[in-house]
Design an enzyme around this catalytic site. Structure first.
Site, PDB file in Angstrom:
ATOM      1  N   TYR A   1      54.655  10.014  15.637  1.00  0.00           N
ATOM      2  CA  TYR A   1      55.355  10.807  16.616  1.00  0.00           C
ATOM      3  C   TYR A   1      54.426  11.695  17.531  1.00  0.00           C
ATOM      4  O   TYR A   1      54.544  11.675  18.619  1.00  0.00           O
ATOM      5  CB  TYR A   1      56.495  11.650  15.873  1.00  0.00           C
ATOM      6  N   GLY A   2      53.625  12.287  16.739  1.00  0.00           N
ATOM      7  CA  GLY A   2      52.640  13.097  17.537  1.00  0.00           C
ATOM      8  C   GLY A   2      51.921  12.476  18.345  1.00  0.00           C
ATOM      9  O   GLY A   2      51.586  12.936  19.455  1.00  0.00           O
TER      10      GLY A   2
ATOM     11  N   ASP B   1      69.104   1.369  26.018  1.00  0.00           N
ATOM     12  CA  ASP B   1      67.851   1.724  25.297  1.00  0.00           C
ATOM     13  C   ASP B   1      66.605   1.840  26.491  1.00  0.00           C
ATOM     14  O   ASP B   1      66.470   0.999  27.394  1.00  0.00           O
ATOM     15  CB  ASP B   1      67.279   0.755  24.459  1.00  0.00           C
TER      16      ASP B   1
ATOM     17  N   ASN C   1      63.815  12.720  28.133  1.00  0.00           N
ATOM     18  CA  ASN C   1      64.088  13.357  27.061  1.00  0.00           C
ATOM     19  C   ASN C   1      64.507  12.436  25.570  1.00  0.00           C
ATOM     20  O   ASN C   1      64.047  12.828  24.595  1.00  0.00           O
ATOM     21  CB  ASN C   1      65.526  14.085  27.069  1.00  0.00           C
TER      22      ASN C   1
ATOM     23  N   LYS D   1      53.484  11.641  21.543  1.00  0.00           N
ATOM     24  CA  LYS D   1      53.695  12.890  22.397  1.00  0.00           C
ATOM     25  C   LYS D   1      52.358  13.326  23.221  1.00  0.00           C
ATOM     26  O   LYS D   1      52.338  13.706  24.156  1.00  0.00           O
ATOM     27  CB  LYS D   1      54.503  13.771  21.727  1.00  0.00           C
TER      28      LYS D   1
END
Length: 235
Positions: free
Chosen positions: A152-153, A59, A85, A156
Site C-alpha cells: 500500500y505504501g 470500479d 479517494n 501511495k
C-alpha cells in the site's frame, strides 16, 4: 453555475464526509464507488442540500467505468474538483513484502496509481476549462516504512510522485496530495483485523482542512503535499 466535483470512493468513510461537505457548500456532484447500494443511499441523503448529485457505481480500476465518468464530466463542460479517494488496501491481514502476493500488488497499483492518473487524463480538458483542482489522497505509509504496509505504501509513494510531476506539467490546473491521517474507517478496520481502533478519530476531523484547502486558489497550492490533521497549513 454551481461548482462541479467528482469524488471517487464516495459511499462511506472520508469520501462520504467530503461529498457531504461539498454538497453543503452548494456544489453539484458526480460520485462513484464500488458499493452501489451504499453509494445510492449516500446520494439520496445529499438531496436535502438542493444540489444535483449523480451517482455512478463502478470500479475506478475499470477503464470502461472511467470512460463513463469522463463522458459525464465532459457533458457538464467544466470540472472544478477531482478527488481521487478510492483506494485498495491489499490483502488483510497485511502481509510482509517477502510474502506479498504479486497479483494483489498489481491490483493495488492499478487502483491506487494507474486509476488516479487515468481518471485525471480523462477529465483534464474540463478541469483546465474551470481552472480546477486535483486532490490525490495519500498516506503516511508513503513516507514511512511500516511492517505490512509495503504494498500500500509503495502505491501511495508512487501517487505522491505522480502528483508532483503532474503539478509541474499543468499550468492551468492545481494538483495536490493529501494525507488525511489515521482515522476510524472500514479500511483501517481491515488493516487491523480484530483490533480495537475506537481511539482513532472519525473522518470528520479533516473538515477544517477541506474548508481551508478548497478556499484557496488551486494554483497557489499546486504541487504541495498536505497533512489534513496538521495544526496548520500554508499555501
Amino acid at each position: 453555475m454551481p461548482r462541479f466535483a467528482l469524488v471517487t470512493g464516495a459511499s462511506k468513510g472520508l469520501g462520504a464526509v467530503l461529498a457531504t461537505f461539498l454538497a453543503g457548500r452548494g456544489d453539484d456532484l458526480l460520485l462513484t464507488a464500488r458499493d452501489e447500494a451504499a453509494l445510492t443511499e449516500r446520494a439520496e441523503s445529499l438531496a436535502e442540500f438542493g444540489v444535483d448529485v449523480r451517482a455512478v457505481a463502478g470500479d475506478v480500476a475499470d477503464p470502461d467505468h472511467r470512460a463513463v465518468l469522463g463522458e459525464i464530466a465532459a457533458e457538464r463542460g467544466a470540472l472544478d474538483l477531482l478527488v481521487n479517494n478510492a483506494s485498495a488496501l491489499g490483502p488483510s491481514p497485511l502481509p510482509p513484502l517477502s510474502a506479498y502476493p504479486l497479483d494483489e500488488f498489481e491490483r493495488v497499483l492499478r487502483t491506487n496509481v494507474v486509476a488516479p492518473l487515468a481518471l485525471a487524463q480523462a477529465v483534464l480538458p474540463v478541469l483546465r476549462e474551470a481552472g480546477g483542482l486535483v486532490v490525490n489522497v495519500t498516506s503516511d505509509a508513503a513516507v514511512e516504512g511500516y511492517p505490512g504496509w509495503g504494498g500500500y505504501g509503495a502505491s501511495k509513494a508512487a501517487l505522491d510522485q505522480l502528483t508532483r510531476a503532474l503539478a509541474a506539467e499543468e499550468t492551468a490546473v492545481g494538483v495536490v496530495s493529501v494525507d488525511p491521517g489515521d482515522m476510524r474507517t472500514d479500511m483501517h478496520r481491515r488493516a487491523f483485523p480484530g483490533e480495537d481502533i475506537s481511539d482513532r478519530p472519525l473522518p470528520d476531523i479533516t473538515l477544517p482542512f477541506w474548508a481551508w484547502l478548497l478556499g484557496r486558489d488551486p494554483l497557489d497550492v499546486t504541487g504541495r503535499r498536505f497533512e489534513a490533521q496538521a495544526e496548520r497549513w500554508e499555501a
